[in-house]
Design a protein around this motif. Structure first.
Motif, PDB file in Angstrom:
ATOM      1  N   PRO A   1       0.835  -1.204   0.000  1.00 59.94           N
ATOM      2  CA  PRO A   1       0.000   0.000   0.000  1.00 59.94           C
ATOM      3  C   PRO A   1       0.869   1.254   0.000  1.00 59.94           C
ATOM      4  O   PRO A   1       2.053   1.179   0.338  1.00 59.94           O
ATOM      5  CB  PRO A   1      -0.793  -0.122   1.308  1.00 59.94           C
ATOM      6  N   PRO A   2       0.285   2.401  -0.369  1.00 60.69           N
ATOM      7  CA  PRO A   2       1.062   3.652  -0.321  1.00 60.69           C
ATOM      8  C   PRO A   2       1.590   3.885   1.093  1.00 60.69           C
ATOM      9  O   PRO A   2       0.915   3.564   2.070  1.00 60.69           O
ATOM     10  CB  PRO A   2       0.041   4.733  -0.699  1.00 60.69           C
ATOM     11  N   MET A   3       2.773   4.474   1.178  1.00 62.65           N
ATOM     12  CA  MET A   3       3.353   4.733   2.507  1.00 62.65           C
ATOM     13  C   MET A   3       2.755   5.987   3.108  1.00 62.65           C
ATOM     14  O   MET A   3       2.352   6.906   2.396  1.00 62.65           O
ATOM     15  CB  MET A   3       4.862   4.978   2.360  1.00 62.65           C
ATOM     16  N   TYR A   4       2.756   6.011   4.447  1.00 61.62           N
ATOM     17  CA  TYR A   4       2.522   7.266   5.151  1.00 61.62           C
ATOM     18  C   TYR A   4       3.838   8.030   5.189  1.00 61.62           C
ATOM     19  O   TYR A   4       4.909   7.427   5.300  1.00 61.62           O
ATOM     20  CB  TYR A   4       2.066   7.005   6.582  1.00 61.62           C
ATOM     21  N   ALA A   5       3.757   9.383   5.108  1.00 61.76           N
ATOM     22  CA  ALA A   5       4.984  10.187   5.149  1.00 61.76           C
ATOM     23  C   ALA A   5       5.762   9.916   6.433  1.00 61.76           C
ATOM     24  O   ALA A   5       6.980   9.765   6.427  1.00 61.76           O
ATOM     25  CB  ALA A   5       4.653  11.671   5.033  1.00 61.76           C
TER      26      ALA A   5
END
Ligand SMILES: [Zn+2]
Length: 143
Positions: free
Chosen positions: A129-133
């Motif tokens: 999944p997309p990463m959190y900053a």
């Protein structure tokens, strides 16, 4: 964790108390990485709640407040390390894992922590999944 600890060091609680699914995936990845000449060291795995609180306290001193430290260190209640669901991998293997980790369901979760991996079984078929900053953007940390 002592320097040079690996994911195969069963006698260390930091390894032995990891979630079995995560540990199995990391061991499989470490075995395959070894074939590529890449060594997997574990900088941190499972942590006791007391140790996590100590890390948070030290980070709060370093960054000036617990709120500022939250970008880097979770509380004992929210840390995926305390629940055994996260492993911090030594710098030698992070490049290999960022390329190959998803095949094992191993995903980098935070853009600012290239060493921190968690199990995302769906990544095997769908990619990570997309990463959190950073952890402050992770809904799990909003407790
Ligand atoms: Zn971590």
């Amino acid at each position: 964790m002592p320097d040079g600890a690996t994911v195969f060091d069963d006698e260390m609680p930091g390894v032995a108390k990891l979630d079995p699914g995560l540990l199995g995936a990391v061991r499989q990845a470490a075995t395959d990485a070894a074939d590529d000449g890449v060594e997997f060291f574990v900088d941190s795995g499972w942590r006791s709640p007391e140790y996590q609180e100590q890390l948070l306290h030290e980070a709060a001193l370093k960054y000036g407040s617990e709120e500022k430290a939250a970008r880097w260190v979770a509380t004992a209640e929210t840390s995926a390390h305390v629940s055994g669901d996260a492993v911090d991998i030594g710098p030698d293997a992070t490049a290999w894992l960022s390329e190959r980790g998803a095949e094992y369901g191993l995903c980098q979760i935070y853009g600012n922590e290239p060493w921190h991996y968690e199990l995302r079984p769906e990544a095997v078929d769908h990619g990570c999944p997309p990463m959190y900053a950073d952890p402050t953007h992770d809904p799990r940390m909003q407790q």
